[in-house]
Write a protein that holds these residues in place. Sequence first.
Motif, mmCIF file in Angstrom:
data_model
loop_
_atom_site.group_PDB
_atom_site.id
_atom_site.type_symbol
_atom_site.label_atom_id
_atom_site.label_comp_id
_atom_site.label_asym_id
_atom_site.label_seq_id
_atom_site.Cartn_x
_atom_site.Cartn_y
_atom_site.Cartn_z
ATOM 1 N N ASN A 207 0.837 -1.198 0.000
ATOM 2 C CA ASN A 207 0.000 0.000 0.000
ATOM 3 C C ASN A 207 0.871 1.247 0.000
ATOM 4 O O ASN A 207 1.692 1.426 0.892
ATOM 5 C CB ASN A 207 -0.912 0.036 1.233
ATOM 6 C CG ASN A 207 -1.915 -1.099 1.218
ATOM 7 O OD1 ASN A 207 -1.677 -2.150 1.765
ATOM 8 N ND2 ASN A 207 -3.020 -0.875 0.558
ATOM 9 N N ARG A 208 0.734 2.082 -1.026
ATOM 10 C CA ARG A 208 1.481 3.341 -1.079
ATOM 11 C C ARG A 208 0.500 4.488 -1.239
ATOM 12 O O ARG A 208 0.368 5.042 -2.322
ATOM 13 C CB ARG A 208 2.447 3.330 -2.262
ATOM 14 C CG ARG A 208 3.620 2.370 -2.121
ATOM 15 C CD ARG A 208 4.653 2.851 -1.105
ATOM 16 N NE ARG A 208 5.246 4.092 -1.505
ATOM 17 C CZ ARG A 208 6.312 4.179 -2.316
ATOM 18 N NH1 ARG A 208 6.870 3.108 -2.778
ATOM 19 N NH2 ARG A 208 6.784 5.343 -2.646
ATOM 20 N N PRO A 209 -0.250 4.814 -0.160
ATOM 21 C CA PRO A 209 -1.258 5.864 -0.293
ATOM 22 C C PRO A 209 -0.631 7.244 -0.335
ATOM 23 O O PRO A 209 0.548 7.403 -0.032
ATOM 24 C CB PRO A 209 -2.106 5.693 0.969
ATOM 25 C CG PRO A 209 -1.172 5.094 1.963
ATOM 26 C CD PRO A 209 -0.163 4.286 1.192
ATOM 27 N N GLY A 210 -1.415 8.241 -0.731
ATOM 28 C CA GLY A 210 -0.937 9.622 -0.690
ATOM 29 C C GLY A 210 -1.434 10.409 -1.875
ATOM 30 O O GLY A 210 -1.449 9.902 -2.995
ATOM 31 N N ALA A 211 -1.865 11.635 -1.591
ATOM 32 C CA ALA A 211 -2.275 12.576 -2.629
ATOM 33 C C ALA A 211 -3.294 11.964 -3.587
ATOM 34 O O ALA A 211 -3.178 12.077 -4.799
ATOM 35 C CB ALA A 211 -1.063 13.092 -3.396
ATOM 36 N N GLY A 212 -4.302 11.284 -3.022
ATOM 37 C CA GLY A 212 -5.378 10.743 -3.843
ATOM 38 C C GLY A 212 -4.922 9.672 -4.814
ATOM 39 O O GLY A 212 -5.547 9.437 -5.834
ATOM 40 N N LYS B 212 -1.781 9.660 -6.132
ATOM 41 C CA LYS B 212 -0.705 10.165 -6.982
ATOM 42 C C LYS B 212 0.645 9.551 -6.609
ATOM 43 O O LYS B 212 1.434 9.191 -7.482
ATOM 44 C CB LYS B 212 -0.637 11.695 -6.847
ATOM 45 C CG LYS B 212 -0.165 12.371 -8.137
ATOM 46 C CD LYS B 212 0.116 13.845 -7.909
ATOM 47 C CE LYS B 212 -1.117 14.693 -7.825
ATOM 48 N NZ LYS B 212 -0.809 16.122 -7.622
ATOM 49 N N VAL B 213 0.892 9.398 -5.314
ATOM 50 C CA VAL B 213 2.187 8.889 -4.860
ATOM 51 C C VAL B 213 2.430 7.478 -5.398
ATOM 52 O O VAL B 213 3.475 7.188 -5.982
ATOM 53 C CB VAL B 213 2.268 8.913 -3.316
ATOM 54 C CG1 VAL B 213 3.527 8.223 -2.827
ATOM 55 C CG2 VAL B 213 2.217 10.337 -2.813
ATOM 56 N N ALA C 121 3.205 14.538 -11.713
ATOM 57 C CA ALA C 121 4.049 13.571 -11.012
ATOM 58 C C ALA C 121 4.340 12.370 -11.905
ATOM 59 O O ALA C 121 5.323 11.681 -11.724
ATOM 60 C CB ALA C 121 3.358 13.121 -9.726
ATOM 61 N N TYR D 124 -12.000 17.022 -7.690
ATOM 62 C CA TYR D 124 -11.549 16.206 -8.832
ATOM 63 C C TYR D 124 -11.520 14.713 -8.496
ATOM 64 O O TYR D 124 -10.929 13.922 -9.216
ATOM 65 C CB TYR D 124 -10.161 16.615 -9.336
ATOM 66 C CG TYR D 124 -10.008 18.093 -9.613
ATOM 67 C CD1 TYR D 124 -10.787 18.704 -10.601
ATOM 68 C CD2 TYR D 124 -9.126 18.853 -8.889
ATOM 69 C CE1 TYR D 124 -10.666 20.060 -10.836
ATOM 70 C CE2 TYR D 124 -8.997 20.214 -9.122
ATOM 71 C CZ TYR D 124 -9.778 20.816 -10.098
ATOM 72 O OH TYR D 124 -9.656 22.145 -10.327
#
Lengths: 323, 508
Positions: free
Chosen positions: A63-68, A70-71, A108, A160
């Motif tokens: 799991n690499r969550p972040g910035a909706g 984006k990460v 990104a 968005y």
Amino acid sequence: MKNGLACVLLALTAAAASAQDVYPSRPISMIVPFPPGGVADITGRPTAAALEKVLKQPVTINNRPGAGGKVGNAAVANAKPDGYTIMMALSSVSVLPEADKLFDLKPAYTLDQLAPVALISADPVILVVHPSVPAKTLPELVALARQKQGQLSFSTSGVYGALHLPMEMFLHALNLKMRAVHSTGGGPAITMVLGGHVDMTVGGPAAITAQVNAGKLRPVVGWGARRHEAFPNVPTFKELGYDIEYYIWAGMFAPKATPEPVMRVLRDATRKAVEDPDFRTSMARVNSPVQYLDAPEFAKYWAADAKRLAEVVRVIGRVEEQK
Amino acid sequence: MDGVFGNLMLGFSVAMQPSVLAYAFAGCVIGTLVGMLPGLGPLAGISLLLPATFGLDPIVAIVLLAGVYYGAMYGGSTTSILMRIPGEAASVMTCIDGYAMTQRGRAGPALAIAAIGSFVAGTFSVVALMLLAPTLATFALRFGPPEYTALLTMGLLVLSYMSGGSMLKTLAMAAVGLLLGMVGIDAMSGYTRFSYGMTELADGVGIVPVAVGLFGLSEILMTAGQASPPPVQQPTLRQLIPSAEEMRLSIGPITRGSVVGFLIGIIPGAAHIISSFVSYGMERRISNHPERFGNGAIEGVAGPESANNAAATGAFVPMLALGVPTGPITAVMLAAIMVHGIAPGPMLITEQPQLFWGFVASMYVGNVVLLVLNLPLVGIFVNLLRIPYSYLYPAILCFCVLGVYSVGNSVVDVWIMLAMGGVGYVLRKFHFDLAPVALGLVLSPLLELSVRQSLAMSGGSYGIFLDRPIAITMFGAAFVLILLALKPLIFKGKDWRHDVGLDEPAAE
């Protein structure tokens, strides 16, 4: 401490495995760009488990969550294209670079850094209103919105975000105005409608079924091409004569430059994996219909979807404070 | 009432099954261990275990996860008390007086009181949950953005009014925290602020790396900077038991913490963190000796520890009664239920009585397990202090880095933690209070979001804050507080802060 040691050993062994082995010769990491428990995670885990059986190599969820999202999306886009890093992404993967462009930010990642492997599931969303809203059908709701002159409000999962875009598609197609109240996820968006703080929101079938059955939310219209099995009485925009369609989908991606033979192994494995009975059971439990498409068809589907969503983002434009 | 009793019997018949009991026990043990690792809190623990529960029976799965949740909350306070490292964000307040107690050789009683307070608060809130869940859930829904704005404004004012040391320094630190909280994507426009092109900063600066850095690392640096290392403590068994005086002082804070924590817990948001801040502020205000706070006041451990446990249970009210996740932890728990094909929602209690009541009953069981498990272990935990600092501190540093990294698999978080460690060290040398930084960082995104959501709801009219009864009441209270704070400035008199010694510089 023991665990840490085990991890180091594992990493060393993995690095020692030589590159010319037949793919896959070591564990594959499936990046999920969202926290555990979300749609991407719930779809990713059974897929990974089924892939493991086919590929005979562990497929681990990372799991690499972040910035909706984006990460995680960017991490895969820039990962080594060797087939050992794959991703379970949601439809938002196409939107994020567009939103970056709006603000003149260097994106990104870009969509051409990703290669589609397979579409796993696609779920149409449904418009739900608070029971106190008098409108029961779409024409009534449109009439009410016109009469209230932009005073009706809706909550979203984030600006968005996956539950903001379908609403804007609807408002734009009918040339309506409403107040957008952005929150930080699908859960908070529904809570705001339940408490009567906003008039309506958009939800996936799994998120709203229980509330609808209890009479706390009223479904009005859906974004699918056909009516949803769980909501046979809820009409779609299509049948009411509007050319609006929207799905929250989950699909598998690999970095763009992944070699063709590796892609073929991944595609074949996924085709077998979605037929796995355990996979089918897991997906049925979370009310998520399997909607498998192989890479060529998925690529077409994705291109059309990305174009549609990019248009919506441009129509919304930069969100200014509404006065 | 008969109905509740009958249902509860049904619940206990589920919870007392040996297999369920075993999982409750396992959950508490795993949770405690996870919670003790710096930075790894209940969310990380539950997320890590979630996939493992997919193959289990739904009631067993939810009992296991609830056990991890409680265990981690408790484990987090252990490292706060012993090493001044918040195991998770909600135990930031426990660091202050808990660690001060450790330095005075009272680590055992602090740990014991934390366990007892958690148990009392947990039990109290399970009973409240059982009796009031449906009613309270409806009330909690009335907390929309305007009410939340009022609550946070009032909270911020109460806390800055209550804090010790120089008012100017406190406010400056709170401002630093609030500013740090502005980093990241603006929720209303999607614009990324102050991220300097780093995608990882788009979600803002996390509270975990900041808290571990400010409190934990700075402590290690402070110790390293001393000419002679502090003597290694050798607690004896007798010192582990709280004295009669300490027990007496703790009763009030535990009771108040339980009630306040539960009420704050049911409100959607980062409840368990805020509840511990509020409880600490409240105890300090009503204490006859506020100057003891910060120097090892047992009330400063008992109150916040009870409050965050009560809030943890309170957060289940909207989850179970409405099927609405109010925060990331309940969202993961909901996912755990949904994976088993059970749709959480308003009908859960009637459609799945054995799940709901089994869950409630297993929370009683979990609370007992936690107490039975942790009181004897206090002795073992305290032994950590016997390890010479030259071994202990490098090991802690290692765990800090591992723990913070594993929260979001992000190296940026590790750098934030290291930078905050340095900043914390300098600020403490100049006698700045660091708790307001953590508080500001937690509150600022919430406050900003709710103010702007309110204005989006009203189309930009500030009147929305005045036409809603709950909001206007809380704003009224906040206004009175401002007047109270202004009084000494206008009348040049000494206020209560002087009488009780609060305007002395905080001792470090």
